[in-house]
Design an enzyme around this catalytic site. Sequence first.
Site, mmCIF file in Angstrom:
data_model
loop_
_atom_site.group_PDB
_atom_site.id
_atom_site.type_symbol
_atom_site.label_atom_id
_atom_site.label_comp_id
_atom_site.label_asym_id
_atom_site.label_seq_id
_atom_site.Cartn_x
_atom_site.Cartn_y
_atom_site.Cartn_z
ATOM 1 N N ASP A 340 0.821 -1.203 0.000
ATOM 2 C CA ASP A 340 0.000 0.000 0.000
ATOM 3 C C ASP A 340 0.862 1.263 0.000
ATOM 4 O O ASP A 340 1.930 1.306 0.609
ATOM 5 C CB ASP A 340 -0.895 -0.014 1.250
ATOM 6 C CG ASP A 340 -1.803 1.189 1.334
ATOM 7 O OD1 ASP A 340 -2.627 1.360 0.416
ATOM 8 O OD2 ASP A 340 -1.692 1.955 2.308
ATOM 9 N N GLU A 393 1.111 -0.550 -5.179
ATOM 10 C CA GLU A 393 0.151 0.521 -5.441
ATOM 11 C C GLU A 393 0.978 1.801 -5.559
ATOM 12 O O GLU A 393 1.279 2.460 -4.566
ATOM 13 C CB GLU A 393 -0.874 0.649 -4.314
ATOM 14 C CG GLU A 393 -1.984 1.631 -4.646
ATOM 15 C CD GLU A 393 -2.414 2.518 -3.487
ATOM 16 O OE1 GLU A 393 -3.381 3.262 -3.659
ATOM 17 O OE2 GLU A 393 -1.783 2.462 -2.420
#
Length: 668
Positions: A340, A393
């Site tokens: 993330d 990401e």
Amino acid sequence: MPNKNYDVIPRITSRCRTANISDAETQTIHKHTDGFGTLIRDIDGWLLAEGTHLRPYECLGAHPINFDGVDGVIFSVWAPNAQRVAVIGEFNQWDGHIHPMVLRHEVGIWERFIPEAQIGQSYKYELQDSRGYRRIKADPYAIKSVLFPHVESVVTSLPKKYIQPQSTLASAPLSAPISIYEVHLGSWRRHKHNNGWLSYRQLAEQLIPYVAEMGFTHLEFLPISEHPFDGSWGYQPIGLYSPTYRFGSVDDFLYLIQTAHQYHLKVILDWVPAHFPTDEYGLVQFDGTALYEYADPREGIHQNWHTLIYNYSRYEVANFLAGNALYWIERFGIDGLRVDAVSSMIYRDYSRKEGEWIPNKWGGKENLEALDFLRYTNQIIKENCPHALMIAEESTAFPLVTSSVKKQGLGFDFKWDLGWMHDTLSYMSLDPIYRQYHHQQMTFGMFYAHNEHFVLPLSHDEVVHGKGSLLNKMSGDTWQKFANLRAYYGFMWGHPGKKLLFMGGEFAQEREWDHDTGLDWHLLEPEHDGWHTGVQRLVRDLNHCYRRYRALHQLDYSSWGFEWLVVDDHQNSVFAFIRRDANNHEILVVANFTPIVRHNYRIGVHHPGHYQEIINTDSHYYRGSNVGNRGAISTQAIASHGKEYSLNLVLPPLATLYLKREQTNDDI
């Protein structure tokens, strides 16, 4: 029982610092902690200090053991600047006088063997920090944590190492079909009678068969590391090594993963090494100093989320994080990690104005320590678990994200293509009459499609914070919204790149996602006239078609696998391209993004032959208007688009077609 209000309180007295300990107790402490080689071995201590211990969780934390014939638990915690540390828990009435720990000075680790401690008992660490203040901290390496009524760590045995099946080890992800169903475990489905969470075992019984039947290849879980705030969706963890207890035990979570594997589903876990929350019982100012975080707020405070940024320049912190990545894969059988907020890690000026950030040693904006950490983590994953996928990401144009570390890349397998997502959703939100002026938003992705190994993501981030659902991003009335969404999915599944869809998108959830309630499964009931059931059927068929035909996935990252046939028909908002596999099998994808039926639409093709219509998003089966080519069509010897042969097609309104060319002996 002592008051368990564990806020920071004024200085501990000198009597508490040394504690009243009997001679017998002192001897026991010395016997079980002064012989440091028998607790944390010298080689382990060296590797921990150096930041290269692959599995630091095997040394630090709480580990049940038989020590010199005595059953008990070894506790170890890194707190180099603390003046005193004690283990408190159910086994000593939470009294910090009873089990003080001994510091191993050269590595900054406090240790203690406690025969009274047992599996299942709660514990914490009581510290007198560098300034003499009392702090109560949960164990950073706890395998199990509970949150209510107090945040506590729980003594638990490590799960056994997971043995990957040979078929998994031999997989080649770049050429494989990867279709990911992204799930927030707390809101996929809830109990109807009380809106309560489903347990891990109930999810194994309900979620896993559903995802398999829908044809997805992978499940991606939003973070399941223990987190205090439901509204963070798991993205602000305090127990990075603890599967959240909300849905059951560690064994229950293992059962969920094992059930997924039985259904031939692989599991990806969202992993959060970018930041952590400021809850007092967590990592913040762990020993009275900025131990895990950067000390300077220009480096250490994440302004978007008001969280703290890990200090990647500290070997022990980078080791804590990299070891956690390996932990989930080796101990739980996780098949990959989606990392993330990578952009926030690699840029020192992320979400900061001029003067609010500190340049690196070369004067640049890159966080060199974070880049080193990402490369190191990806490298040790590849060396120890070569089957595991590492997905970034990353929302910028930072180069070589999916190139190997040996080639100066970051070493990820895949990267989310957030640019493609933004461009195409923006296009689909337009009234079809205006799409002719934004044609490039659907074609631009192919200009850079081979720069990285991309995943096309329609994730949870696109259906929260006032953005609405995917269905409500589409333009038009009810018929057009559903037709647009079906056509868009057809375009996406045909486009190069692996696929990701957030839960609810597969049946066109109408409202924005709410983490406090389950999905609107009632939309699939007959009274909703089949609109949502049609989308669900389409997604299922797209997945199975995508998996069946190698032309749709084998050469995602090769120029041979894709060719535009119609790229410049702005006025009609029509796109056509060929997907191709290594054996020259072809599938023609044609999308018409206007509500007008296009009769006699001629498209030039390379080869003569018979083309079968294997997907038509306007099919009555999907709740469309059932316009098409009666299931099949043959080429004509009429030149078009610079090619000798062509197809004279009927293009349904707001729809995407897949046409499969039957292969002949001449193609082999």
